[in-house]
Design a protein around this motif. Sequence first.
Motif, PDB file in Angstrom:
ATOM      1  N   GLY A 255      48.322  44.128  58.972  1.00  0.00           N
ATOM      2  CA  GLY A 255      48.242  42.885  58.219  1.00  0.00           C
ATOM      3  C   GLY A 255      48.435  43.171  56.745  1.00  0.00           C
ATOM      4  O   GLY A 255      48.409  44.318  56.300  1.00  0.00           O
ATOM      5  N   GLU A 256      48.633  42.106  55.990  1.00  0.00           N
ATOM      6  CA  GLU A 256      48.906  42.261  54.563  1.00  0.00           C
ATOM      7  C   GLU A 256      48.277  41.091  53.814  1.00  0.00           C
ATOM      8  O   GLU A 256      48.313  39.961  54.279  1.00  0.00           O
ATOM      9  N   ALA A 257      47.717  41.364  52.667  1.00  0.00           N
ATOM     10  CA  ALA A 257      47.146  40.312  51.821  1.00  0.00           C
ATOM     11  C   ALA A 257      47.485  40.604  50.372  1.00  0.00           C
ATOM     12  O   ALA A 257      47.816  41.724  50.005  1.00  0.00           O
ATOM     13  N   GLY A 258      47.380  39.571  49.553  1.00  0.00           N
ATOM     14  CA  GLY A 258      47.579  39.743  48.126  1.00  0.00           C
ATOM     15  C   GLY A 258      48.789  39.027  47.576  1.00  0.00           C
ATOM     16  O   GLY A 258      48.917  38.845  46.376  1.00  0.00           O
ATOM     17  N   ARG A 259      49.692  38.600  48.423  1.00  0.00           N
ATOM     18  CA  ARG A 259      50.887  37.913  47.937  1.00  0.00           C
ATOM     19  C   ARG A 259      50.568  36.463  47.567  1.00  0.00           C
ATOM     20  O   ARG A 259      51.131  35.907  46.640  1.00  0.00           O
ATOM     21  N   ILE A 260      49.652  35.842  48.308  1.00  0.00           N
ATOM     22  CA  ILE A 260      49.283  34.457  48.043  1.00  0.00           C
ATOM     23  C   ILE A 260      47.893  34.432  47.407  1.00  0.00           C
ATOM     24  O   ILE A 260      46.932  34.919  47.988  1.00  0.00           O
ATOM     25  N   ARG A 261      47.802  33.861  46.239  1.00  0.00           N
ATOM     26  CA  ARG A 261      46.524  33.777  45.543  1.00  0.00           C
ATOM     27  C   ARG A 261      45.756  32.539  45.971  1.00  0.00           C
ATOM     28  O   ARG A 261      44.531  32.543  46.049  1.00  0.00           O
ATOM     29  N   GLY A 262      46.446  31.466  46.266  1.00  0.00           N
ATOM     30  CA  GLY A 262      45.770  30.219  46.628  1.00  0.00           C
ATOM     31  C   GLY A 262      44.900  29.736  45.488  1.00  0.00           C
ATOM     32  O   GLY A 262      45.269  29.828  44.322  1.00  0.00           O
ATOM     33  N   SER A 263      43.706  29.264  45.804  1.00  0.00           N
ATOM     34  CA  SER A 263      42.805  28.765  44.772  1.00  0.00           C
ATOM     35  C   SER A 263      41.859  29.844  44.249  1.00  0.00           C
ATOM     36  O   SER A 263      41.010  29.568  43.406  1.00  0.00           O
ATOM     37  N   ALA A 264      42.003  31.068  44.732  1.00  0.00           N
ATOM     38  CA  ALA A 264      41.137  32.165  44.277  1.00  0.00           C
ATOM     39  C   ALA A 264      41.465  32.534  42.835  1.00  0.00           C
ATOM     40  O   ALA A 264      42.563  32.299  42.342  1.00  0.00           O
ATOM     41  N   GLN A 265      40.487  33.136  42.167  1.00  0.00           N
ATOM     42  CA  GLN A 265      40.667  33.557  40.777  1.00  0.00           C
ATOM     43  C   GLN A 265      41.827  34.538  40.651  1.00  0.00           C
ATOM     44  O   GLN A 265      42.602  34.488  39.711  1.00  0.00           O
ATOM     45  N   HIS A 266      41.943  35.438  41.610  1.00  0.00           N
ATOM     46  CA  HIS A 266      43.069  36.364  41.664  1.00  0.00           C
ATOM     47  C   HIS A 266      43.299  36.743  43.128  1.00  0.00           C
ATOM     48  O   HIS A 266      42.448  36.487  43.977  1.00  0.00           O
ATOM     49  N   ALA A 267      44.446  37.305  43.416  1.00  0.00           N
ATOM     50  CA  ALA A 267      44.848  37.579  44.805  1.00  0.00           C
ATOM     51  C   ALA A 267      43.924  38.541  45.533  1.00  0.00           C
ATOM     52  O   ALA A 267      43.868  38.539  46.755  1.00  0.00           O
ATOM     53  N   TYR A 268      43.190  39.379  44.793  1.00  0.00           N
ATOM     54  CA  TYR A 268      42.305  40.352  45.433  1.00  0.00           C
ATOM     55  C   TYR A 268      40.830  39.965  45.349  1.00  0.00           C
ATOM     56  O   TYR A 268      39.955  40.800  45.527  1.00  0.00           O
ATOM     57  N   ALA A 269      40.528  38.703  45.085  1.00  0.00           N
ATOM     58  CA  ALA A 269      39.136  38.243  45.063  1.00  0.00           C
ATOM     59  C   ALA A 269      38.520  38.503  46.434  1.00  0.00           C
ATOM     60  O   ALA A 269      39.157  38.284  47.471  1.00  0.00           O
ATOM     61  N   CYS A 270      37.280  38.958  46.451  1.00  0.00           N
ATOM     62  CA  CYS A 270      36.617  39.383  47.689  1.00  0.00           C
ATOM     63  C   CYS A 270      36.672  38.322  48.788  1.00  0.00           C
ATOM     64  O   CYS A 270      37.090  38.601  49.900  1.00  0.00           O
ATOM     65  N   ARG A 271      36.258  37.110  48.485  1.00  0.00           N
ATOM     66  CA  ARG A 271      36.266  36.054  49.504  1.00  0.00           C
ATOM     67  C   ARG A 271      37.685  35.733  49.969  1.00  0.00           C
ATOM     68  O   ARG A 271      37.924  35.431  51.130  1.00  0.00           O
ATOM     69  N   HIS A 272      38.612  35.784  49.041  1.00  0.00           N
ATOM     70  CA  HIS A 272      40.006  35.510  49.372  1.00  0.00           C
ATOM     71  C   HIS A 272      40.544  36.561  50.350  1.00  0.00           C
ATOM     72  O   HIS A 272      41.146  36.223  51.365  1.00  0.00           O
ATOM     73  N   ILE A 273      40.316  37.825  50.031  1.00  0.00           N
ATOM     74  CA  ILE A 273      40.781  38.906  50.913  1.00  0.00           C
ATOM     75  C   ILE A 273      40.134  38.787  52.291  1.00  0.00           C
ATOM     76  O   ILE A 273      40.792  38.939  53.322  1.00  0.00           O
ATOM     77  N   HIS A 274      38.836  38.477  52.310  1.00  0.00           N
ATOM     78  CA  HIS A 274      38.129  38.318  53.581  1.00  0.00           C
ATOM     79  C   HIS A 274      38.759  37.178  54.398  1.00  0.00           C
ATOM     80  O   HIS A 274      39.003  37.326  55.597  1.00  0.00           O
ATOM     81  N   HIS A 275      39.042  36.050  53.742  1.00  0.00           N
ATOM     82  CA  HIS A 275      39.668  34.919  54.418  1.00  0.00           C
ATOM     83  C   HIS A 275      41.063  35.294  54.926  1.00  0.00           C
ATOM     84  O   HIS A 275      41.421  34.980  56.075  1.00  0.00           O
TER      85      HIS A 275
END
Length: 131
Positions: free
Chosen positions: A88-108
């Motif tokens: 899997g891969e994460a970090g390309r889409i930031r969405g509404s998170a403060q930054h692409a690697y925000a803890c909750r964002h990465i978990h989601h």
Amino acid sequence: MTARDLTRRRLGRRLLAHPLGVNCGAVGLSQGTESETDYGRFLDGLRRAVGLGVNLLVAADSYGACRAESMPGRLLREYPNSGLLVSGEAGRIRGSAQHAYACRHIHHQFQQTQENPCVEELDLYVLDSGT
């Protein structure tokens, strides 16, 4: 490349991967405008790659509006004991998170990547730095 170049490589302690993996993102290059025929052709290409020994499938929720993430799950069901690895891969889409690697964002993102291909675990997870 020679046959020796195509031997499986060790990734960590337990994972053996063919040196060529398949990025499932191509199914989503047209941003959801691909037809069922295109989807079928891509799936046929994945099946051919698996038949030739490829066992690493890379998916991310940023590929084809999550449609690409269904590919590894489908192949896992078709080839249940083939040793396929799902990355899997994460970090390309930031969405509404403060930054692409925000803890909750990465978990989601991680949870979505597990749910979309219907896998209980991911063999490899990559943080994309292309943002």
